[in-house]
Design a protein around this motif. Structure first.
Motif, PDB file in Angstrom:
ATOM      1  N   VAL A 178       9.666  40.485  40.417  1.00  0.00           N
ATOM      2  CA  VAL A 178       8.716  39.503  41.444  1.00  0.00           C
ATOM      3  C   VAL A 178       7.549  39.556  41.472  1.00  0.00           C
ATOM      4  O   VAL A 178       6.844  38.654  41.648  1.00  0.00           O
TER       5      VAL A 178
ATOM      6  N   TYR B 161      12.931  45.208  42.320  1.00  0.00           N
ATOM      7  CA  TYR B 161      12.702  43.825  42.915  1.00  0.00           C
ATOM      8  C   TYR B 161      10.844  43.548  42.916  1.00  0.00           C
ATOM      9  O   TYR B 161      10.593  42.582  42.143  1.00  0.00           O
TER      10      TYR B 161
ATOM     11  N   ALA C 160       5.792  41.183  43.834  1.00  0.00           N
ATOM     12  CA  ALA C 160       5.554  40.525  45.155  1.00  0.00           C
ATOM     13  C   ALA C 160       3.943  41.201  45.505  1.00  0.00           C
ATOM     14  O   ALA C 160       3.405  40.545  46.316  1.00  0.00           O
TER      15      ALA C 160
END
Length: 294
Positions: free
Chosen positions: A43, A39, A45
């Motif tokens: 992404v 993830y 993040a």
């Protein structure tokens, strides 16, 4: 404990690589990765959530900063959609263009909702961190400028603030010289046999688009015909976009008026007075005026 008993006992002991942690379901997600999570790799993040560097001690500045960064991300995806639509129109692929425009409508709705955290700022709340902005202003957003260029709101002077950033300046200069979204629509109409005048088709596309009575007549004729026709559906998709751009400008105006009244804008503009002028303008103008003649 015998060798056999020790082996049987070890087989039931959860090791460090066990996929099932204490109290967790055996069908839960995989939690054990050698490096960063997939993830995070996709992404980014951790990058996004560490891009906030407030310059004041006021807790409200974080809201302003994150909301502005979210707006920049929406600008980016909307530019992507409109460039996709423009490319499809060049290739006479109207369904792909309409699909991209419809996606951008949902994204514009989300962008416009970004005003919610800022829309009720009092002057005192805004002033508590306004000084941290210095001469910073959304007026200087390069990605928003690319949106405006795609909408036909072009001006070479808008490149001036970006002279110190060569890559950004080059991208904007390229966008200034390329056909906007509406330019591609008008070229498509001409290829389909509609009477778009040569003066419109051959105009200097690095300058702001001005309305044409002949283009208005083309849209009037289209809207007076089959409502399910492909070009009418294209016109309605563009109108949806135009309406939300208008709402964006008005929401910006109201939020600014509420936060700072008629004071000079952070970027040195006339503030509310400048935004009021912008809020009166419609993009794709003949799509709006033609409705009076249908």
């Amino acid at each position: 404990m015998s060798h056999e008993e020790h082996a049987a006992h070890a087989a039931h002991e959860p090791g460090p690589q066990s996929a099932v942690a204490d109290g967790e379901s055996p069908d839960g997600p995989n939690l054990d990765f050698a490096g960063t999570t997939p993830y995070e790799d996709y992404v980014q993040a951790d990058v996004l959530t560490h891009l906030q560097h407030p310059r004041s001690d006021d807790p409200g500045e974080m809201v302003f900063l994150v909301t502005t960064q979210v707006m920049e991300l929406w600008f980016t995806v909307i530019v992507h959609e409109w460039e996709t639509a423009a490319r499809a129109l060049r290739e006479d692929d109207v369904p792909v263009a309409i699909a991209a425009l419809k996606r951008s409508v949902r994204e514009l709705e989300a962008l416009n909702h970004s005003w919610k955290p800022l829309g009720q700022l009092t002057p005192a709340q805004f002033n508590s961190y306004r000084g941290a902005l210095g001469e910073g202003s959304g007026f200087q957003s390069a990605m928003y400028r690319r949106m405006e260029f795609l909408l036909g709101e072009k001006s070479a002077s808008m490149l001036v603030p970006h002279r110190g950033a060569p890559r950004v300046h080059a991208e904007l200069e390229k966008a200034l010289q390329e056909p906007g979204l509406y330019d591609e629509v008008l070229r498509l109409l001409a290829r389909r046999g509609h009477a778009v005048p040569a003066a419109v088709l051959d105009r200097d596309i690095s300058r702001r688009y001005d309305p044409s009575p002949e283009v208005e007549a083309v849209w009037t004729a289209l809207y007076a015909g089959d409502e399910g026709a492909e070009l009418v559906r294209l016109g309605e998709a563009l109108t949806d976009v135009g309406e939300l751009v208008w709402r964006w400008r008005n929401d910006h105006l109201v939020a600014t008026r509420r936060a700072m009244g008629s004071k000079t804008g952070t970027g040195g503009s006339a503030g509310v007075a400048w935004l009021e002028k912008r809020a009166t303008k419609n993009v794709f103008p003949e799509l709006w005026t033609a409705r009076s003649h249908v």
